[in-house]
Design an enzyme around this catalytic site. Sequence first.
Site, PDB file in Angstrom:
ATOM      1  N   ASP A 224       0.909  -0.707   0.302  1.00  0.00           N
ATOM      2  CA  ASP A 224      -0.246  -0.022   0.112  1.00  0.00           C
ATOM      3  C   ASP A 224       0.587   1.388   0.236  1.00  0.00           C
ATOM      4  O   ASP A 224       1.974   0.875   0.559  1.00  0.00           O
ATOM      5  CB  ASP A 224      -0.565  -0.218   0.952  1.00  0.00           C
ATOM      6  CG  ASP A 224      -1.818   1.079   1.249  1.00  0.00           C
ATOM      7  OD1 ASP A 224      -2.915   1.325   0.416  1.00  0.00           O
ATOM      8  OD2 ASP A 224      -2.200   1.875   2.042  1.00  0.00           O
ATOM      9  N   GLU A 283       1.460  -0.559  -5.232  1.00  0.00           N
ATOM     10  CA  GLU A 283       0.593   0.056  -5.544  1.00  0.00           C
ATOM     11  C   GLU A 283       1.377   1.738  -5.512  1.00  0.00           C
ATOM     12  O   GLU A 283       1.563   1.973  -4.129  1.00  0.00           O
ATOM     13  CB  GLU A 283      -0.516   0.851  -4.118  1.00  0.00           C
ATOM     14  CG  GLU A 283      -1.611   1.193  -4.592  1.00  0.00           C
ATOM     15  CD  GLU A 283      -2.260   2.320  -3.834  1.00  0.00           C
ATOM     16  OE1 GLU A 283      -3.214   3.422  -4.365  1.00  0.00           O
ATOM     17  OE2 GLU A 283      -1.503   2.352  -1.932  1.00  0.00           O
TER      18      GLU A 283
HETATM   19  C1  NOJ Z   1      -4.626   2.822  -0.834  1.00  0.00           C
HETATM   20  C2  NOJ Z   1      -5.444   1.782  -0.610  1.00  0.00           C
HETATM   21  O1  NOJ Z   1      -5.858   1.244  -1.958  1.00  0.00           O
HETATM   22  C3  NOJ Z   1      -7.036   2.907  -0.430  1.00  0.00           C
HETATM   23  O2  NOJ Z   1      -7.805   2.486  -0.620  1.00  0.00           O
HETATM   24  C4  NOJ Z   1      -6.545   3.325   0.974  1.00  0.00           C
HETATM   25  O3  NOJ Z   1      -7.366   4.328   1.418  1.00  0.00           O
HETATM   26  C5  NOJ Z   1      -5.243   4.021   1.397  1.00  0.00           C
HETATM   27  N1  NOJ Z   1      -4.321   3.495   0.418  1.00  0.00           N
HETATM   28  C6  NOJ Z   1      -4.755   5.155   2.205  1.00  0.00           C
HETATM   29  O4  NOJ Z   1      -4.123   3.262   2.906  1.00  0.00           O
END
Ligand code: NOJ
Length: 545
Positions: A224, A283
């Site tokens: 993440d 991500e």
């Molecule tokens: C990306 C995640 O996919 C999302 O759902 C989240 O709110 C943010 N990162 C913060 O962790």
Amino acid sequence: MTQDLAPSVRPAADASRQADGWWRSAVIYQVYVRSFADSDGDGIGDLRGIRQRLPYLAGLGVDALWLTPFYASPQADGGYDVADYRAVDPLFGELSDADDLVREAHRLGLRVIVDIVPNHTSDRHAWFEAALADRSEGAARERYHFRPGRGPSGELPPNDWESVFGGPAWTRTTDADGTPGEWYLHLFAPEQPDLNWDNAEVRAEFESVLRFWLDLGVDGFRIDVAHGMVKAPGLPDIGRTEQAKLIGAQVLPFFDQDGVHEIHRAWRRLLDSYPGQRIGVAEAWAPTSERLALYVRPDELHQAFNFQFLTCDWGARPMREVIDESLAATLSVGAPTTWVLSNHDVVRHATRYGAGDGELGLRRARAAALLMLALPGSVYVYQGEELGLPEVVDLPDEVRQDPAFFRGDGQDGTRDGCRVPLPWSGGQAPFGFGPGGSWLPQPEAWAALSVEAQSGDPRSTLELYRSAMALRRELPGLGDGEMTWLDAPEGVLAFSRPGFVCTLNTLDGEATLPVPGRPVLATEALEFSGGTVRIPANTCVWWAV
Ligand code: NOJ
């Protein structure tokens, strides 16, 4: 002549693909844990629910699952606010359920990737609680970003950074004697304080957490905010507002700093020290495909989500451009390209592509799915897209849970609409989701979209995905490898892969082409005459050659 395309395919494991790295061609299915399947009737999906539904996923033909965070969490941001990285939240089960799930998935030939959230913890994490209890500038605070405020009495935030969810990225603390104290940084909700990755303890702790889950048997991590852990020295001002609009458009002092790569390199070494090809998936939001490719250099992560494909408008020209750019960038570092159309943070593509017209949206979504599954590399499928689920756009405010919705001017607050629990069977909500209700209400019309309703119907979106994934395993030209663009009329994309051709008509009218081969799958019925085929509007066709 109208040809009905009922593909007959056999599942086949392709040993050569495995040898090259399973992830290079994998279809990875995103399970949004709280909305997939509920085993205990509390209306919230859980790990046992997923385990019970694993045969469905194996039958669908995916190679791996990515599970969104199921760790102990106050759920201020759907579990992306982790209070204990080694514990399962009671909402979702126990550690033994995670263990059982991974084992059972492996037994069925499915790999399991879990989410790791290293940019921030929950404000209820023991570290943050210790930091709050600590006096100003104490060691416990060094694991986070605490700063005195600006202004005569520190009443202004330390810099001008904004939270991705809206409002300032800083919250002021209150000291033990009740007076206002230092501020702490949170790029997301105030319940998600950012960790300080210059702190050696933070680095060591995350390596230990990774080991914990690798020892339990997971096949990798979706990382993440992989672009966010390192902040520019001195936390400089940005000098403008509406910073959320800059994410993915430029390097920011809090996103896509070069320093993050060293962390990913260390994690890669750790992943490689385990047997069985464990992977890291970034991500990461980067301003260009080239900068995104840096995350998947040979000594860094294995994959990064291709958000440029996800955000691309419908149309032959923009799609071709993004495909070319994505392939060139990943090729330059030898990584596989990934393709993704939806996830738990964006409006479902069946709605996005329709711009208000649900039928058009679904038609294009089906065509886009075949395009994506034919492109070289690895594919991410978000739960429910195989059912053609639309975004739920009319959720009442009182059921919404997305912090972005409550914080206003950051993201658009629509993330609950793509998180509505899946319809499995039956004519009434919760449509087999579980023995109780569902944490977000499902539309009545979803009775017709359930797994049960679509199974066995050759025209259904579910059967389209099943057929496409089965063919993807059977046809050696698909998955990782090369592709070549073919000449095609304006508005049509055509490309070949070994023994295979894909044609996508993005126009709102039909397109006529010379027949390129034997049709094996199409999203709509085709008309053949002489040596030509009429491909209806917004339709994708797979051909064996
Ligand atoms: C990306 C995640 O996919 C999302 O759902 C989240 O709110 C943010 N990162 C913060 O962790």
